[in-house]
Design a protein around this motif. Structure first.
Motif, short mmCIF file in Angstrom:
data_model
loop_
_atom_site.label_atom_id
_atom_site.label_comp_id
_atom_site.label_asym_id
_atom_site.label_seq_id
_atom_site.Cartn_x
_atom_site.Cartn_y
_atom_site.Cartn_z
N ASP A 1 -10.84 -10.68 15.79
CA ASP A 1 -10.34 -11.82 16.56
C ASP A 1 -8.70 -12.96 15.68
N ARG A 2 -8.29 -11.97 15.75
CA ARG A 2 -6.87 -12.30 15.22
C ARG A 2 -5.77 -11.24 15.43
N GLY A 3 -5.87 -9.72 16.18
CA GLY A 3 -4.80 -9.41 16.87
C GLY A 3 -3.97 -8.76 15.67
N LEU A 4 -2.79 -8.35 16.11
CA LEU A 4 -2.08 -7.06 15.66
C LEU A 4 -1.30 -8.56 14.08
N ARG A 5 -1.10 -8.47 13.29
CA ARG A 5 -1.04 -9.33 11.84
C ARG A 5 -0.30 -8.92 11.06
N TRP A 6 0.62 -9.60 10.58
CA TRP A 6 1.47 -8.49 9.81
C TRP A 6 1.80 -8.71 7.91
N LEU A 7 1.75 -8.47 7.17
CA LEU A 7 0.95 -8.71 5.71
C LEU A 7 1.86 -8.26 4.33
N ARG A 8 2.43 -8.92 3.63
CA ARG A 8 3.22 -8.39 2.92
C ARG A 8 2.24 -8.32 1.60
N VAL A 9 2.31 -6.93 0.91
CA VAL A 9 1.62 -6.85 -0.56
C VAL A 9 2.78 -6.93 -1.14
N HIS A 10 2.84 -7.76 -2.17
CA HIS A 10 3.44 -7.61 -3.20
C HIS A 10 2.93 -7.89 -4.49
N GLY A 11 3.42 -6.97 -6.37
CA GLY A 11 2.31 -7.12 -7.44
C GLY A 11 3.22 -6.41 -8.27
N ILE A 12 3.16 -7.01 -9.21
CA ILE A 12 3.85 -6.70 -11.08
C ILE A 12 2.76 -5.62 -12.03
N PRO A 13 3.38 -4.61 -12.14
CA PRO A 13 2.47 -3.91 -12.80
C PRO A 13 2.84 -4.67 -14.35
N GLU A 14 1.48 -3.72 -14.83
CA GLU A 14 0.90 -4.03 -16.26
C GLU A 14 0.98 -2.68 -16.88
N ARG A 15 0.84 -2.36 -18.18
CA ARG A 15 0.47 -1.20 -18.83
C ARG A 15 -0.73 -1.11 -19.12
N THR A 16 -1.86 -0.46 -19.24
CA THR A 16 -2.85 -1.15 -20.15
C THR A 16 -3.50 -0.13 -20.68
N ASP A 17 -4.92 0.16 -20.64
CA ASP A 17 -5.83 0.87 -21.70
C ASP A 17 -6.61 1.70 -20.57
N GLU A 18 -6.43 1.12 -19.18
CA GLU A 18 -7.69 1.55 -18.32
C GLU A 18 -6.46 2.29 -17.93
N GLY A 19 -5.49 1.85 -17.36
CA GLY A 19 -4.30 2.56 -16.69
C GLY A 19 -3.03 1.31 -16.10
N VAL A 20 -2.29 1.36 -15.17
CA VAL A 20 -1.72 0.51 -14.20
C VAL A 20 -2.58 0.27 -13.23
N LEU A 21 -1.76 -1.33 -13.94
CA LEU A 21 -2.73 -2.87 -13.00
C LEU A 21 -1.05 -3.45 -12.99
N TYR A 22 -1.83 -3.81 -11.56
CA TYR A 22 -0.59 -4.86 -10.19
C TYR A 22 -1.64 -5.42 -10.12
N THR A 23 -0.43 -7.18 -10.57
CA THR A 23 -1.20 -8.14 -9.94
C THR A 23 -0.43 -8.92 -9.38
N GLY A 24 -1.15 -9.64 -8.27
CA GLY A 24 -0.04 -9.75 -7.24
C GLY A 24 -0.60 -10.76 -6.48
N VAL A 25 0.31 -10.24 -4.95
CA VAL A 25 -0.75 -11.52 -3.81
C VAL A 25 -0.61 -10.23 -2.21
N ILE A 26 -1.27 -11.12 -1.89
CA ILE A 26 -0.94 -10.51 -0.43
C ILE A 26 -0.20 -12.16 0.07
N LEU A 27 0.35 -12.05 1.22
CA LEU A 27 1.03 -13.03 2.41
C LEU A 27 0.82 -12.74 3.63
N ASP A 28 0.35 -13.68 4.76
CA ASP A 28 0.19 -13.34 5.63
C ASP A 28 2.05 -13.63 6.09
N VAL A 29 2.59 -12.88 6.99
CA VAL A 29 4.31 -12.80 7.04
C VAL A 29 4.27 -12.73 8.56
N THR A 30 3.60 -12.63 9.11
CA THR A 30 3.04 -12.34 10.45
C THR A 30 4.02 -14.04 11.57
#
Length: 753
Positions: free
Chosen positions: A356-385
């Motif tokens: 229902d929204r058609g073609l959109r452009w998304l920007r995925v941005h994240g900051i890495p952090e090394r944890t005991d489980e592995g590499v954890l990225y925390t960030g934001v997904i923005l609609d940059v259409t």
């Protein structure tokens, strides 16, 4: 002497018996009584109740006054006194004997109390056990970390432990007598509402006789601070009795926990406000050391950005990759692999087709952090259409401007050639025989059409001066264009026209409007090549009271989204090599904008294209062209200075002016012209015709110096490329090359006056 039978009976009793006369003297005591009291019978009968040797205390430890002993009380009141526990000091033992005492008065025949029979039972062992239990009870009562309050059956407080005093900030004496409903407590629920008897546990237990479960209440301490307590209450009954003896209320101070909970709730609310303020989706992505990737956290504007229900996203946090096409998904995970390997900040823009929204452009941005489980990225997904579209529009505009600049440069050189061709053709036509004149007129019209094309190219380069207001009949031009299409188009194309308006005057030139209509029809024809049942529809109709609408619709192949986005870009064409320059629609759209109009396009692949042009109507004007011949111009005595670096242009323009009766002085550069102006002259200068683009000192640079030397002489700027006429301060007129001899002479006569 043998004892009376009643004394024999009393001696055998395991209960002490003492008979006290009205004067409080003891007249009899059986052996059990003397044993319990530790006093011989002779000595006992010599004492009275108020004898100083008695040392009697109550169970509470308070001393008993002589007249408050059970015997005197019974003699005084005439009523029995039963079950009084007293501690009596005995001479032969260091500790007191604890005796349960009852006093029964005896009356004479006339009802007067004659004596009191006192019975004594030794309860020392039971009292000792009670005191030990009471001591344990009191110790536990005092040492409990929970607050404990005893309520009387009427709800008032009669006892409280140290923890209760500490939590509430009141002593037992200050609490005694208060009920839980006392307004001084200022009890509130967790909702901040004043608590009444229906929610207070001690009142619930008192009213129902049943235990009341834990309830969290806020209570005002003596300091005025609010304490939060978790309260429970239990009713107290004697075994086998239904009468309520009291209520035990216990409570735990949870102020710190409550404040922590409230702070956590406030923190969560603040985080939620932050999430609501972020124009995107906040996420955490974990690339574990072992196992599959996962998203532990996904929140924010999920519906707005990803086009899915938040609950669906919560159930499937790895939803985003499933929304991507195969290539986009592969590119995303390839980027993830590369960034995770280096543990760098992740930044990736991807395209996704959302329901229902058609073609959109998304920007995925994240900051890495090394944890005991592995590499954890925390960030934001923005609609940059919108930003993507704006960037694309900017790039297209920059390309258009670059192409326009190139077109303007080409047009400048082309104009200089036309500036030689057109005057020479006109002069040749004027001197030619009638047979040759028609051919030369065709050549002159061709040169004028070429000049019109150049003007449109200059417009693409933002170099065309604003055209003067003029009106032209769009209805007549549309009919003529449709007629030309019917004569030249393939017979397999059916052309249907609906031109309902007899006239429709708009602000433009005939050549520009003709190019607009023909360009739209030619593009429609090309879009239908190779198709079946080709159909071209042209309609001209009123659009309200002050505008006209032109529609050109075809049944061709249609256009893709990418093609529509680039429509009107100079030199962009979907036609094959040699079949289109990409300037047709670009110049047509510019002409529409110049006429104050708007345009839009509707197209679907496989379903044809429709162009809609809306132009404002204007009042019709009559443009009277000058019919003067060169011999009819009259100029005062003097000379016109012509400055141009192109020899052929100087020659052609000079011939035009000479044929119009003007004496001409030519200069091949601005420097030569300025030197000539500094010489002593006997004849006046009528006007200066100045080429704008010249090597060395340009026309724009020379203009102020010419105006300084000849402040009253008009200067006509003549150029194939005028970038901005507003900057030519001091120019009497700005003319665009090429120009006909008649137009140039008209301009001279206008400025000279």
């Amino acid at each position: 002497m043998p004892l009376p039978d009643w004394q024999q009976t009393l001696r055998a009793l395991d209960v002490g018996v003492v008979v006290q006369a009205r004067d409080l003297s003891i007249v009899y005591a059986n052996p059990k009584a003397t044993e319990m009291l530790g006093i011989a019978a002779a000595e006992m009968t010599s004492r009275t109740t108020d004898d100083a040797r008695w040392d009697v205390i109550e169970a509470t430890g308070d001393p008993v006054a002589p007249d408050e002993h059970p015997g005197p009380r019974a003699l005084r009141s005439g009523e029995p006194v039963r079950g009084v526990i007293l501690g009596v000091r005995r001479d032969d033992r260091p500790e007191r004997a604890w005796i349960q005492v009852s006093a029964i008065p005896e009356r004479s025949d006339n009802g007067v109390v004659e004596r009191v029979v006192i019975t004594l039972s030794d309860v020392s062992d039971a009292h000792r056990e009670y005191r030990e239990q009471d001591a344990v009870y009191k110790s536990v009562f005092r040492s409990m970390s929970e607050g404990l309050v005893l309520h009387a059956p009427d709800g008032s407080i009669r006892a409280a432990n140290a923890a209760a005093e500490r939590v509430l900030g009141l002593t037992v004496d200050q609490m005694s007598g208060r009920a839980a409903t006392d307004p001084r407590w200022q009890l509130v629920t967790t909702d901040g509402v004043a608590a009444d008897a229906t929610v207070i546990p001690s009142e619930i237990a008192r009213r129902t006789g049943q235990p009341a479960g834990e309830t969290i209440l806020g209570v005002s301490r003596a300091s005025g601070a609010l304490a939060w307590v978790a309260v429970r209450a239990d009713p107290m009954f004697d075994p086998g009795d239904v009468a309520l003896r009291g209520i035990v209320a216990t409570f735990t101070d949870i102020t710190a926990e409550r404040e922590t909970t409230l702070a956590l709730e406030a923190s969560r609310a603040q985080i939620q406000r932050v999430l609501d303020a972020v124009p995107g989706v906040v996420y955490q992505f974990l690339r574990p050391t072992e196992g599959p990737d996962r998203m532990p956290f996904l929140a924010g504007r999920i519906r707005e950005v990803l086009g899915v229900d938040p609950q669906v996203a919560a159930a499937n946090p790895m939803l985003l990759p499933t929304l991507l096409g195969q290539s986009e998904q592969a590119a995303l995970f390839a980027n993830i692999d590369a960034y995770v390997a280096k543990q760098e900040i992740f930044d990736h823009v991807l395209s996704v087709t959302l329901p229902d929204r058609g073609l959109r452009w998304l920007r995925v941005h994240g900051i890495p952090e090394r944890t005991d489980e592995g590499v954890l990225y925390t960030g934001v997904i923005l609609d940059v259409t919108e930003e993507h579209r704006m960037a694309e529009a900017l790039r297209r505009r920059q390309r258009r401007e670059a192409m326009g600049d190139m077109a303007a440069g080409i047009a400048h050189n082309f104009n200089n050639m036309l500036a030689v061709i057109l005057p020479n053709v006109e002069m040749a036509r004027d001197d030619a025989s009638p047979e040759t004149r028609a051919s030369l007129s065709d050549a002159a019209r061709a040169a004028s059409s070429a000049a019109d094309l150049v003007r449109r190219m200059l417009a693409l380069g933002r170099a065309e001066p604003t055209a003067a207001d003029a009106s032209v009949d769009l209805a007549a031009i549309t009919r003529e264009a449709v007629h030309m299409c019917r004569q030249t188009f393939d017979r397999g194309i059916t052309i249907v026209d609906d031109i309902a308006l007899p006239v429709a005057f708009v602000r433009s030139s005939a050549s520009e409007l003709q190019q607009v209509v023909l360009n739209l029809c030619l593009n429609a024809r090309d879009a239908m090549l190779g198709g079946d049942r080709c159909r071209l529809f042209v309609r001209l109709e009123a659009d309200g009271a002050d505008a006209v609408s032109l529609t050109v619709r075809d049944s061709g192949h249609g256009m893709s989204r990418d093609t529509l986005q680039r429509l009107g870009e100079p030199f962009f064409s979907t036609k094959g090599p040699g079949r289109g320059t990409g300037l047709g629609l670009a110049s047509a759209f510019h002409s529409i904008a110049d006429a104050g109009g708007t345009w839009r396009v509707e197209s679907t692949l496989g379903d044809g294209t429709a162009f809609f042009v809306r132009l404002p109507l204007v009042a019709p004007q009559t443009n009277e062209s000058s019919a003067s011949s060169p011999s009819q111009y009259v100029f005062p005595d003097g000379v016109v200075l012509l400055i141009d670096d192109e020899p052929m242009v100087r020659t052609a323009v000079s011939r035009q002016l000479t044929r119009g009766g003007v004496r001409v002085e030519v200069a091949e550069s601005a420097e030569v012209a300025l030197d000539w102006l500094r010489e002593v002259r006997t004849e006046p200068v009528l006007a200066v015709i100045l080429d704008l683009s010249m090597p060395g000192l340009s026309g724009a640079q020379a203009l102020p110096q010419i105006r300084s030397s000849l402040p009253r002489v008009p200067v006509i700027v003549l150029s194939g490329h005028v970038s901005d006429a507003q900057e030519l301060v001091g120019a009497a007129m700005v003319l665009q090359k090429p120009i006909s001899g008649r137009e140039l002479l008209d301009a001279l006569q206008s400025v000279i006056g």
